[in-house]
Design a protein around this motif. Structure first.
Motif, PDB file in Angstrom:
ATOM      1  N   LYS A 129      -5.227  64.369   4.993  1.00 12.04           N
ATOM      2  CA  LYS A 129      -4.443  63.357   5.702  1.00 12.04           C
ATOM      3  C   LYS A 129      -2.996  63.403   5.211  1.00 12.04           C
ATOM      4  O   LYS A 129      -2.702  63.086   4.065  1.00 12.04           O
ATOM      5  CB  LYS A 129      -5.044  61.974   5.460  1.00 12.04           C
ATOM      6  N   HIS A 131      -0.123  61.903   6.660  1.00 14.84           N
ATOM      7  CA  HIS A 131       0.691  60.701   6.809  1.00 14.84           C
ATOM      8  C   HIS A 131      -0.082  59.530   6.213  1.00 14.84           C
ATOM      9  O   HIS A 131      -1.011  58.997   6.828  1.00 14.84           O
ATOM     10  CB  HIS A 131       1.019  60.455   8.280  1.00 14.84           C
ATOM     11  N   ILE A 132       0.285  59.130   5.031  1.00 18.91           N
ATOM     12  CA  ILE A 132      -0.490  58.188   4.236  1.00 18.91           C
ATOM     13  C   ILE A 132      -0.694  56.853   4.951  1.00 18.91           C
ATOM     14  O   ILE A 132      -1.773  56.252   4.904  1.00 18.91           O
ATOM     15  CB  ILE A 132       0.192  57.943   2.867  1.00 18.91           C
ATOM     16  N   MET A 133       0.318  56.360   5.632  1.00 13.16           N
ATOM     17  CA  MET A 133       0.247  55.036   6.242  1.00 13.16           C
ATOM     18  C   MET A 133      -0.377  55.035   7.636  1.00 13.16           C
ATOM     19  O   MET A 133      -0.517  53.983   8.259  1.00 13.16           O
ATOM     20  CB  MET A 133       1.652  54.421   6.321  1.00 13.16           C
ATOM     21  N   SER A 134      -0.772  56.193   8.140  1.00 10.60           N
ATOM     22  CA  SER A 134      -1.342  56.265   9.491  1.00 10.60           C
ATOM     23  C   SER A 134      -2.839  55.959   9.458  1.00 10.60           C
ATOM     24  O   SER A 134      -3.454  55.817   8.394  1.00 10.60           O
ATOM     25  CB  SER A 134      -1.094  57.645  10.087  1.00 10.60           C
ATOM     26  N   SER A 135      -3.433  55.883  10.632  1.00 11.78           N
ATOM     27  CA  SER A 135      -4.860  55.589  10.767  1.00 11.78           C
ATOM     28  C   SER A 135      -5.718  56.660  10.082  1.00 11.78           C
ATOM     29  O   SER A 135      -5.320  57.821   9.972  1.00 11.78           O
ATOM     30  CB  SER A 135      -5.223  55.517  12.256  1.00 11.78           C
ATOM     31  N   GLN A 136      -6.905  56.249   9.670  1.00 11.27           N
ATOM     32  CA  GLN A 136      -7.859  57.190   9.079  1.00 11.27           C
ATOM     33  C   GLN A 136      -8.545  58.047  10.139  1.00 11.27           C
ATOM     34  O   GLN A 136      -9.252  58.998   9.799  1.00 11.27           O
ATOM     35  CB  GLN A 136      -8.928  56.423   8.284  1.00 11.27           C
TER      36      GLN A 136
END
Length: 246
Positions: A129, A131-136
Motif C-alpha cells: 500500500k 498511499h498511507i492515508m488512502s482506503s485499504q
C-alpha cells in the motif's frame, strides 16, 4: 495427460443472471473468510462439488453446521436464490501448473450457465500500500461489468497498474482469473484489501461490508448484526494453552 475437472451436482439450478463470487487463496485468507461469512450468514445451500488435479486434496467436517453428516471438500459451490449469487468456495491453493487450465474451465462452465458476472475477492500484502492515508481497498473492473458505473460514483480507489497486465502482489490467482475472464468477454470485477497474516476475521467483516455496497445482500445499513460466524471459526487458532505447561 489432459486435466479432468469432475463436477458432482447435488441440486440442479438455473444459474442464469446469477453473480458468481470466487475467493482467491491469498495473504491472510481474507477472501475465503469473507465467503465463509457470506455462506453462513445467508444460509446458502451447497449445490455442487468439484474435483480437479489443480487442487491440493483436503476434506473435513461441515464448516457451517455442528452435527452435520456432510463432509467438506476443497471446492464447493453454494447458492443463495434470494440474492441470486453463487460462491465457489476454495479451501486450498491451486497447483501452479494446472491453475490456468482449471480457471479457463471454470469461466467456460459458468459462461455457458449464463451467469451475469464474476466477482473475484482477494487480498494483497499490506506493505504494498503506497498511499498511507488512502482506503485499504482497491478494485479492478473490466468494461463489461454491470458494476462499473456504480464504482465510478463511489469514488473508490482503483488498482494502479501499468500496461494491460494486472498484478496484485500476494493476491494468488486473482490476476490470472481476471485476465481469463477478460479474454473470454465475461464481465468481471476484482475487489481486494491490503492485509497481513494473523487474525484476519476483522478484514473479512470489512470485505463483506464493501461487497454489500456493490451487490446488496443484507437489509438496512447495519449489516454486522446480520452476520453469523461460521462454527468453523470457533477454534480457528486452537484452544487455550494447557495450564500444566506452566
Amino acid at each position: 495427460m489432459d486435466q479432468i475437472n469432475n463436477w458432482k451436482t447435488l441440486t440442479n439450478c438455473d444459474l442464469s443472471g446469477y453473480t458468481l463470487i470466487i475467493p482467491s487463496v491469498a495473504v491472510g485468507n481474507v477472501a475465503q473468510l469473507a465467503c465463509d461469512l457470506l455462506i453462513s450468514s445467508l444460509n446458502m445451500r451447497k449445490i455442487a462439488l468439484l474435483y480437479s488435479p489443480a487442487f491440493i486434496p483436503i476434506s473435513g467436517y461441515d464448516p457451517y453446521k455442528i452435527g452435520s453428516t456432510s463432509m467438506s471438500v476443497c471446492c464447493e459451490l453454494y447458492e443463495c436464490p434470494e440474492s441470486k449469487i453463487i460462491i465457489l468456495q476454495l479451501r486450498a491453493p491451486l497447483v501452479y501448473k494446472y491453475a490456468r487450465q482449471f480457471l479457463n474451465d471454470v469461466v467456460d462452465k459458468f459462461k455457458a450457465e449464463n451467469v451475469k458476472d464474476i466477482i473475484i475477492l482477494t487480498s494483497s500484502f499490506a506493505h504494498e500500500k503506497r498511499h498511507i492515508m488512502s482506503s485499504q481497498f482497491r478494485y479492478v473492473v473490466n468494461d463489461l461489468s454491470p458494476h462499473t458505473s456504480k464504482l465510478r460514483t463511489l469514488d473508490w480507489a482503483e488498482h494502479e497498474h501499468r500496461g494491460e497486465t494486472v498484478k496484485i502482489l500476494g493476491g494468488g490467482f486473482a490476476s490470472l482469473l481476471f485476465e481469463i475472464s477478460k479474454e473470454k468477454s465475461v464481465p468481471s470485477l476484482v475487489l481486494y484489501k491490503f492485509a497481513s497474516e494473523g487474525d484476519n476475521i476483522p478484514d473479512a467483516f470489512e470485505m463483506v461490508q464493501y461487497l454489500n455496497i456493490i451487490v446488496p445482500l443484507f437489509d438496512g445499513p447495519d449489516i454486522y448484526s446480520q452476520l453469523i460466524h461460521p462454527v468453523s471459526w470457533n477454534l480457528m487458532f486452537g484452544g487455550p494453552p494447557p495450564t500444566n505447561i506452566y
